[in-house]
Motif scaffolding. Structure first.
Motif, PDB file in Angstrom:
ATOM      1  N   GLN A   4     -15.081 -46.713  65.831  1.00  0.00           N
ATOM      2  CA  GLN A   4     -14.261 -46.727  66.783  1.00  0.00           C
ATOM      3  C   GLN A   4     -14.569 -45.937  67.584  1.00  0.00           C
ATOM      4  OE1 GLN A   4     -11.432 -47.970  65.912  1.00  0.00           O
ATOM      5  NE2 GLN A   4     -12.528 -48.314  63.627  1.00  0.00           N
ATOM      6  N   SER A   5     -15.597 -44.797  67.858  1.00  0.00           N
ATOM      7  CA  SER A   5     -15.753 -44.312  69.588  1.00  0.00           C
ATOM      8  C   SER A   5     -16.627 -45.279  69.894  1.00  0.00           C
ATOM      9  CB  SER A   5     -15.955 -42.749  69.108  1.00  0.00           C
ATOM     10  OG  SER A   5     -17.469 -42.804  68.037  1.00  0.00           O
ATOM     11  N   CYS A   6     -17.552 -44.694  69.003  1.00  0.00           N
ATOM     12  CA  CYS A   6     -19.062 -46.410  70.104  1.00  0.00           C
ATOM     13  C   CYS A   6     -18.766 -47.964  69.544  1.00  0.00           C
ATOM     14  CB  CYS A   6     -19.855 -45.251  69.385  1.00  0.00           C
ATOM     15  SG  CYS A   6     -19.668 -43.544  70.058  1.00  0.00           S
ATOM     16  N   GLN A   7     -17.557 -48.487  69.788  1.00  0.00           N
ATOM     17  CA  GLN A   7     -18.559 -50.182  69.179  1.00  0.00           C
ATOM     18  C   GLN A   7     -19.074 -50.483  70.589  1.00  0.00           C
ATOM     19  OE1 GLN A   7     -14.159 -52.538  68.969  1.00  0.00           O
ATOM     20  NE2 GLN A   7     -15.789 -53.840  68.516  1.00  0.00           N
ATOM     21  N   TYR A   8     -18.859 -50.370  71.428  1.00  0.00           N
ATOM     22  CA  TYR A   8     -19.368 -50.511  72.659  1.00  0.00           C
ATOM     23  C   TYR A   8     -20.444 -48.984  73.396  1.00  0.00           C
ATOM     24  CZ  TYR A   8     -16.434 -54.714  72.074  1.00  0.00           C
ATOM     25  OH  TYR A   8     -15.803 -55.502  71.586  1.00  0.00           O
ATOM     26  N   CYS A   9     -21.516 -49.821  73.632  1.00  0.00           N
ATOM     27  CA  CYS A   9     -22.314 -48.656  74.330  1.00  0.00           C
ATOM     28  C   CYS A   9     -22.888 -48.710  75.317  1.00  0.00           C
ATOM     29  CB  CYS A   9     -23.180 -47.518  73.187  1.00  0.00           C
ATOM     30  SG  CYS A   9     -22.720 -46.740  72.132  1.00  0.00           S
ATOM     31  N   TYR A  10     -23.696 -48.826  76.570  1.00  0.00           N
ATOM     32  CA  TYR A  10     -23.677 -48.727  77.719  1.00  0.00           C
ATOM     33  C   TYR A  10     -24.792 -48.056  77.978  1.00  0.00           C
ATOM     34  CZ  TYR A  10     -21.827 -44.639  80.902  1.00  0.00           C
ATOM     35  OH  TYR A  10     -21.627 -43.818  81.099  1.00  0.00           O
ATOM     36  N   ILE A  11     -25.651 -48.990  79.623  1.00  0.00           N
ATOM     37  CA  ILE A  11     -26.987 -47.825  79.633  1.00  0.00           C
ATOM     38  C   ILE A  11     -26.923 -48.461  81.042  1.00  0.00           C
ATOM     39  CG2 ILE A  11     -28.706 -47.641  77.570  1.00  0.00           C
ATOM     40  CD1 ILE A  11     -30.545 -50.008  78.605  1.00  0.00           C
ATOM     41  N   ASP A  12     -27.548 -47.533  82.004  1.00  0.00           N
ATOM     42  CA  ASP A  12     -27.439 -47.410  83.602  1.00  0.00           C
ATOM     43  C   ASP A  12     -29.222 -47.758  83.690  1.00  0.00           C
ATOM     44  OD1 ASP A  12     -24.468 -47.700  83.972  1.00  0.00           O
ATOM     45  OD2 ASP A  12     -24.083 -45.703  84.024  1.00  0.00           O
ATOM     46  N   LEU A  13     -29.620 -48.882  83.956  1.00  0.00           N
ATOM     47  CA  LEU A  13     -30.833 -48.702  84.718  1.00  0.00           C
ATOM     48  C   LEU A  13     -30.893 -48.775  85.977  1.00  0.00           C
ATOM     49  CD1 LEU A  13     -32.231 -51.511  82.748  1.00  0.00           C
ATOM     50  CD2 LEU A  13     -32.333 -49.331  81.888  1.00  0.00           C
ATOM     51  N   ASP A  14     -32.272 -48.233  86.065  1.00  0.00           N
ATOM     52  CA  ASP A  14     -32.865 -47.654  87.943  1.00  0.00           C
ATOM     53  C   ASP A  14     -34.320 -48.480  87.882  1.00  0.00           C
ATOM     54  OD1 ASP A  14     -32.505 -46.184  90.415  1.00  0.00           O
ATOM     55  OD2 ASP A  14     -33.539 -44.922  89.985  1.00  0.00           O
ATOM     56  N   LEU A  15     -33.890 -49.189  89.056  1.00  0.00           N
ATOM     57  CA  LEU A  15     -35.542 -49.802  89.425  1.00  0.00           C
ATOM     58  C   LEU A  15     -35.946 -48.877  90.135  1.00  0.00           C
ATOM     59  CD1 LEU A  15     -34.020 -51.658  87.137  1.00  0.00           C
ATOM     60  CD2 LEU A  15     -34.840 -53.374  88.382  1.00  0.00           C
ATOM     61  N   ASP A  16     -37.234 -49.185  90.249  1.00  0.00           N
ATOM     62  CA  ASP A  16     -37.946 -48.505  91.796  1.00  0.00           C
ATOM     63  C   ASP A  16     -37.799 -47.312  91.849  1.00  0.00           C
ATOM     64  OD1 ASP A  16     -40.707 -49.334  93.107  1.00  0.00           O
ATOM     65  OD2 ASP A  16     -39.671 -51.051  94.229  1.00  0.00           O
ATOM     66  N   VAL A  72     -28.513 -57.854  85.822  1.00  0.00           N
ATOM     67  CA  VAL A  72     -29.410 -56.562  85.667  1.00  0.00           C
ATOM     68  C   VAL A  72     -30.807 -57.236  84.335  1.00  0.00           C
ATOM     69  CG1 VAL A  72     -29.501 -54.378  84.785  1.00  0.00           C
ATOM     70  CG2 VAL A  72     -27.445 -55.128  85.979  1.00  0.00           C
ATOM     71  N   ILE A  73     -30.309 -57.144  83.519  1.00  0.00           N
ATOM     72  CA  ILE A  73     -31.599 -58.039  83.033  1.00  0.00           C
ATOM     73  C   ILE A  73     -32.670 -58.674  83.586  1.00  0.00           C
ATOM     74  CG2 ILE A  73     -31.738 -59.502  80.138  1.00  0.00           C
ATOM     75  CD1 ILE A  73     -29.598 -57.622  79.111  1.00  0.00           C
ATOM     76  N   THR A  74     -32.025 -59.900  83.917  1.00  0.00           N
ATOM     77  CA  THR A  74     -32.955 -61.035  84.766  1.00  0.00           C
ATOM     78  C   THR A  74     -33.795 -59.720  85.678  1.00  0.00           C
ATOM     79  OG1 THR A  74     -31.174 -62.108  84.418  1.00  0.00           O
ATOM     80  CG2 THR A  74     -32.800 -62.824  86.477  1.00  0.00           C
ATOM     81  N   ALA A  75     -32.860 -59.058  86.878  1.00  0.00           N
ATOM     82  CA  ALA A  75     -33.929 -57.838  87.013  1.00  0.00           C
ATOM     83  C   ALA A  75     -34.850 -57.074  86.473  1.00  0.00           C
ATOM     84  CB  ALA A  75     -32.747 -56.981  88.332  1.00  0.00           C
ATOM     85  N   VAL A  76     -34.885 -56.943  85.455  1.00  0.00           N
ATOM     86  CA  VAL A  76     -36.019 -56.263  85.305  1.00  0.00           C
ATOM     87  C   VAL A  76     -36.601 -57.079  84.247  1.00  0.00           C
ATOM     88  CG1 VAL A  76     -35.701 -55.580  81.917  1.00  0.00           C
ATOM     89  CG2 VAL A  76     -34.339 -54.573  84.004  1.00  0.00           C
ATOM     90  N   GLU A  77     -36.628 -58.812  83.781  1.00  0.00           N
ATOM     91  CA  GLU A  77     -37.422 -59.281  83.439  1.00  0.00           C
ATOM     92  C   GLU A  77     -38.318 -59.514  84.868  1.00  0.00           C
ATOM     93  OE1 GLU A  77     -37.828 -63.773  81.189  1.00  0.00           O
ATOM     94  OE2 GLU A  77     -35.841 -63.206  82.219  1.00  0.00           O
ATOM     95  N   ASN A  78     -38.012 -59.799  86.155  1.00  0.00           N
ATOM     96  CA  ASN A  78     -38.720 -59.968  87.415  1.00  0.00           C
ATOM     97  C   ASN A  78     -40.047 -58.835  87.685  1.00  0.00           C
ATOM     98  OD1 ASN A  78     -36.978 -62.481  87.521  1.00  0.00           O
ATOM     99  ND2 ASN A  78     -35.894 -61.613  88.915  1.00  0.00           N
TER     100      ASN A  78
END
Length: 438
Positions: free
Chosen positions: A12-24, A237-243
């Motif tokens: 209930q409290s964590c059906q969804y979660c997030y992460i914030d990525l910082d590149l370079d 964001v995932i595309t930026a990581v793949e690059n």
């Protein structure tokens, strides 16, 4: 059995979660530039102490000024890229939906590490200070925050979660640090598309804290890794990581760091955007982190040409899903489904339709999932009104329409919403960007 401080973490409290990525090191470089502007505005005659309000000519001189300033030149790297004046065009946030009914052990483990040992769960704007992050058996904090993405393989996966060694050889579960078993239902799911969230391991029943996200189909992982979630939003964001993948197929070409993570509460937690560390002399750290929102906008247009006009008008100030009516196979029902389905699963914040699609827009309504989210909040979240979710606008007016009409900017008090006015050189005019003081 795990530490009792983590019992608040559940489906209930964590059906969804997030992460914030910082590149370079983009975030820290931007913070340094912001601090420079704040400290030297009088010396160099900047029009404002706020980096976000500077004009194009001032921004273009920033590297020259910082690199020749006696006090600040020693704080930057030798290359010009280390002086950042722009926000990341792809944002930083990736949101996951967790499969609690499929792999509850993996979900509880991941959600607990996202919420810093369960101690930073969003409690609807509470001012209560979170408890310290618990320490694991390894002596490391039980959190993904400040850990790195250690592996990026193009057209395959990116992998992280090793907060013990940071190279893929370590990791620790919340279950007294022990490895936990593969869950049969999760290991039976397929890695059949981009955005699958799965457990990293070193063999059978060896799950700890490492996870990976697919860039594409990865059938070689089927039957070997527990699938326990999927990406809801943040594919840019995932595309930026793949690059950042290298030819060697291992360590990314630039550092990639998880600067923040947590539980995502629909209609409350910002869905997309990036961090800006505003200089603040009253803060003991010298900065106050602000999350700059990029509204997630579904565009409904009669054809590709009009859809591209909307996309060009929004630029990097929104995350967009473009739907051109003449490209959708089927009747009105299929067109409506193509924009309502991502809205239903909280992948979009608002729908903007061209005047030619006004009839289709009028037939849409706020999804049932949104109503459920508002009810579960016990009064913390008000259900957005239809007119604040479905907006009619022309491409030339789309930014003004979102800023003046959408529910995203009309939520005072929930997370200290405020407006920050930026003078962006690429647009040549002032653009409003929503920020949240966290």
């Amino acid at each position: 059995k795990h530490n009792t401080t983590m019992t608040a973490v559940n489906s209930q409290s964590c059906q969804y979660c997030y992460i914030d990525l910082d590149l370079d090191d983009h975030r820290s470089n931007l913070a340094l530039t912001a601090a420079f502007v704040d400290a030297t505005d009088s010396r160099y005659g900047f029009c404002s102490k706020d980096l976000r309000k500077l004009g194009g000519s001032e921004l273009s001189r920033m590297y020259e000024l910082m690199s020749t300033d006696h006090e600040w030149s020693c704080k930057i790297r030798s290359n010009q890229e280390s002086v950042t004046t722009e926000f990341p065009p792809y944002g930083s946030r990736i949101i996951f939906k967790l499969y609690w009914d499929i792999a509850p052990l993996a979900c509880e483990n991941f959600a607990t590490l996202c919420t810093n040992g369960g101690n930073s769960l969003d409690v609807g704007g509470s001012s209560k200070k979170p408890k310290p992050v618990p320490i694991g058996e390894s002596g490391k904090e039980l959190t993904y925050r400040n850990s790195i993405i250690h592996r990026v393989v193009k057209e395959f996966i990116f992998q992280g979660g090793d907060f013990v060694f940071g190279n893929g050889s370590g990791g620790e579960s919340i279950y007294n640090g022990k490895k936990f078993k593969d869950e049969r239902a999760g290991i039976g799911l397929k890695h059949n598309r981009a955005g699958v969230l799965s457990m990293g391991n070193s063999g059978k029943n060896s799950n700890t804290s490492q996870f990976f996200v697919t860039f594409d189909k990865a059938p070689q992982c089927d039957g070997k890794h527990v699938v326990f979630g999927e990406v809801v939003s943040g594919m840019e964001v995932i595309t930026a990581v793949e690059n950042c993948a290298t030819s060697g197929g291992g360590e990314p070409s630039v550092p990639i760091k998880i600067t923040d993570c947590g539980a995502y509460t629909p209609l409350l937690t910002p869905g997309a955007g990036f961090w800006y560390d505003r200089p603040d002399s009253e803060s003991y750290t010298g900065t106050t982190p602000e999350f700059m929102i990029r509204p997630r906008v579904g565009i409904l247009a009669p054809n590709k040409e009009v859809a591209e006009r909307f996309s060009k008008a929004l630029g990097e100030h929104a995350s967009t899903l473009l739907v051109a009516v003449d490209d959708v196979e089927g009747g009105d029902d299929e067109i409506i489904r193509s924009v309502l389905e991502p809205l239903e699963r909280f992948a979009l914040d608002v729908i903007v339709a061209a005047p030619a699609c006004a009839k289709l827009l009028a037939s849409m309504d706020v999804p049932a999932s949104w109503n459920d989210a508002a009810k579960k909040s016990n009064g913390v979240i008000a259900l957005p009104k239809k007119e604040n979710v479905f907006i009619e606008a022309k491409p030339v007016d789309v930014i003004a329409a979102i800023m003046s009409k959408s529910w995203v900017q009309s939520r005072p008090g929930l997370m200290s919403a405020s407006f920050v006015y930026c003078n962006w050189s690429d647009l040549g005019k002032a653009i409003s960007a929503i920020s949240f003081n966290i």
